[in-house]
Design a protein around this motif. Sequence first.
Motif, short mmCIF file in Angstrom:
data_model
loop_
_atom_site.label_atom_id
_atom_site.label_comp_id
_atom_site.label_asym_id
_atom_site.label_seq_id
_atom_site.Cartn_x
_atom_site.Cartn_y
_atom_site.Cartn_z
N ILE A 234 -12.71 15.58 3.44
CA ILE A 234 -13.96 14.89 3.14
C ILE A 234 -15.10 15.75 3.68
N GLU A 235 -15.93 16.23 2.79
CA GLU A 235 -16.98 17.17 3.17
C GLU A 235 -18.24 16.49 3.70
N SER A 236 -18.42 15.22 3.35
CA SER A 236 -19.65 14.54 3.75
C SER A 236 -19.36 13.06 3.99
N TRP A 237 -20.12 12.46 4.90
CA TRP A 237 -19.99 11.02 5.15
C TRP A 237 -20.40 10.21 3.92
N ASP A 238 -21.08 10.85 2.99
CA ASP A 238 -21.45 10.15 1.75
C ASP A 238 -20.22 9.77 0.94
N TYR A 239 -19.11 10.49 1.16
CA TYR A 239 -17.88 10.23 0.42
C TYR A 239 -16.85 9.48 1.26
N PHE A 240 -17.30 8.94 2.37
CA PHE A 240 -16.41 8.24 3.29
C PHE A 240 -16.41 6.75 2.99
N ASN A 241 -15.23 6.13 3.05
CA ASN A 241 -15.10 4.69 2.83
C ASN A 241 -14.32 4.06 3.97
N TYR A 242 -14.88 3.06 4.60
CA TYR A 242 -14.17 2.33 5.64
C TYR A 242 -12.97 1.60 5.03
N GLY A 243 -11.95 1.44 5.86
CA GLY A 243 -10.75 0.73 5.43
C GLY A 243 -9.65 1.63 4.91
N GLN A 244 -9.96 2.91 4.68
CA GLN A 244 -8.97 3.86 4.20
C GLN A 244 -8.26 4.55 5.37
N VAL A 245 -7.15 5.21 5.05
CA VAL A 245 -6.39 5.94 6.06
C VAL A 245 -6.80 7.40 6.03
N ILE B 242 -8.88 12.47 3.95
CA ILE B 242 -8.34 11.21 3.48
C ILE B 242 -6.87 11.41 3.11
N VAL B 243 -6.04 10.44 3.45
CA VAL B 243 -4.62 10.47 3.08
C VAL B 243 -4.51 9.90 1.67
N GLU B 244 -4.24 10.77 0.71
CA GLU B 244 -4.22 10.35 -0.70
C GLU B 244 -2.87 9.79 -1.12
N ASN B 245 -1.80 10.45 -0.69
CA ASN B 245 -0.47 10.05 -1.13
C ASN B 245 0.57 10.30 -0.05
N GLU C 169 0.83 -1.20 0.00
CA GLU C 169 0.00 0.00 0.00
C GLU C 169 0.87 1.25 0.00
N ARG C 170 1.97 1.21 0.75
CA ARG C 170 2.87 2.37 0.75
C ARG C 170 3.44 2.62 -0.64
N GLU C 171 3.85 1.54 -1.31
CA GLU C 171 4.39 1.69 -2.65
C GLU C 171 3.35 2.27 -3.60
N GLN C 172 2.10 1.86 -3.43
CA GLN C 172 1.03 2.35 -4.28
C GLN C 172 0.74 3.83 -4.03
N LYS C 173 0.80 4.24 -2.76
CA LYS C 173 0.47 5.62 -2.40
C LYS C 173 1.64 6.58 -2.61
N THR C 174 2.87 6.06 -2.62
CA THR C 174 4.03 6.93 -2.69
C THR C 174 4.24 7.46 -4.11
N ILE C 175 4.48 8.76 -4.19
CA ILE C 175 4.79 9.38 -5.48
C ILE C 175 6.10 10.14 -5.35
N GLU C 176 6.87 10.13 -6.41
CA GLU C 176 8.15 10.83 -6.43
C GLU C 176 7.95 12.23 -7.01
N ILE C 177 8.50 13.20 -6.32
CA ILE C 177 8.38 14.59 -6.76
C ILE C 177 9.77 15.15 -7.01
#
Length: 223
Positions: A152-163, A212-215, A70-78
């Motif tokens: 995240i502005e609303s619980w409608d856009y919330f997903n369990y299991g994410q960081v 939500i932690v995107e990257n 998951e870290r490899e997937q989320k990590t981006i090089e800048i």
Amino acid sequence: MTIKEKIQKYIDYKGISVYRLEAEAGLSKGYWGKTKSISADIAMKISRVYGDMSTEWLLRDKGEMIKNAEREQKTIEISESAISETKRKGALIYDIDATCGLSGRDIEFTDEKVIGSIDAPEINPDSKIIFATGDSMLPLIASGDRVVIRKIESWDYFNYGQVYLIITNEYRLIKRVRRHPKDADNLILLRSENPDYDDIDLPKREIIHLFIVENILSIKNIL
């Protein structure tokens, strides 16, 4: 530790016998007991067999022994050219830390706390970049990482299991959010990646902000 000691630590952790190591890595029988040191070429040969062993850890003493997919997937090089201390273009970088643990401080994204920006196609310009501290989210997020977050502005856009970065009156902390097994309507379960930390039951009503932690940025101490 030497490279050989590290590989021994890995196979002990995985429950792999020396005999199996030699067979799977194409080494001669008895090689492991006879050799005192392992060359980088042999180390890479072994790492290709055991793909979850980190070569950064093995050869450069960086990171954790086991790769985190998951870290490899989320990590981006800048690149350095995408980072500016003076311009305000792209995602803003804030001199704010969020704790991979517990921290009794609020979080405010004010202009005074902006220390730069990153203009890169990989990062949503509406996101924010902050500093992570603590070790409760290892091996996914390390202390010192810059993390890209989006509100995240609303619980409608919330997903369990994410960081998420969760802000309450008492805490600002980064945790994986799980559905509460007993009272999912009123509580959420905050879970660390590091097994040394206990789960936290948090009433939903106490949450002020949720990001939500995107990257995760691969550049350390970028400013």
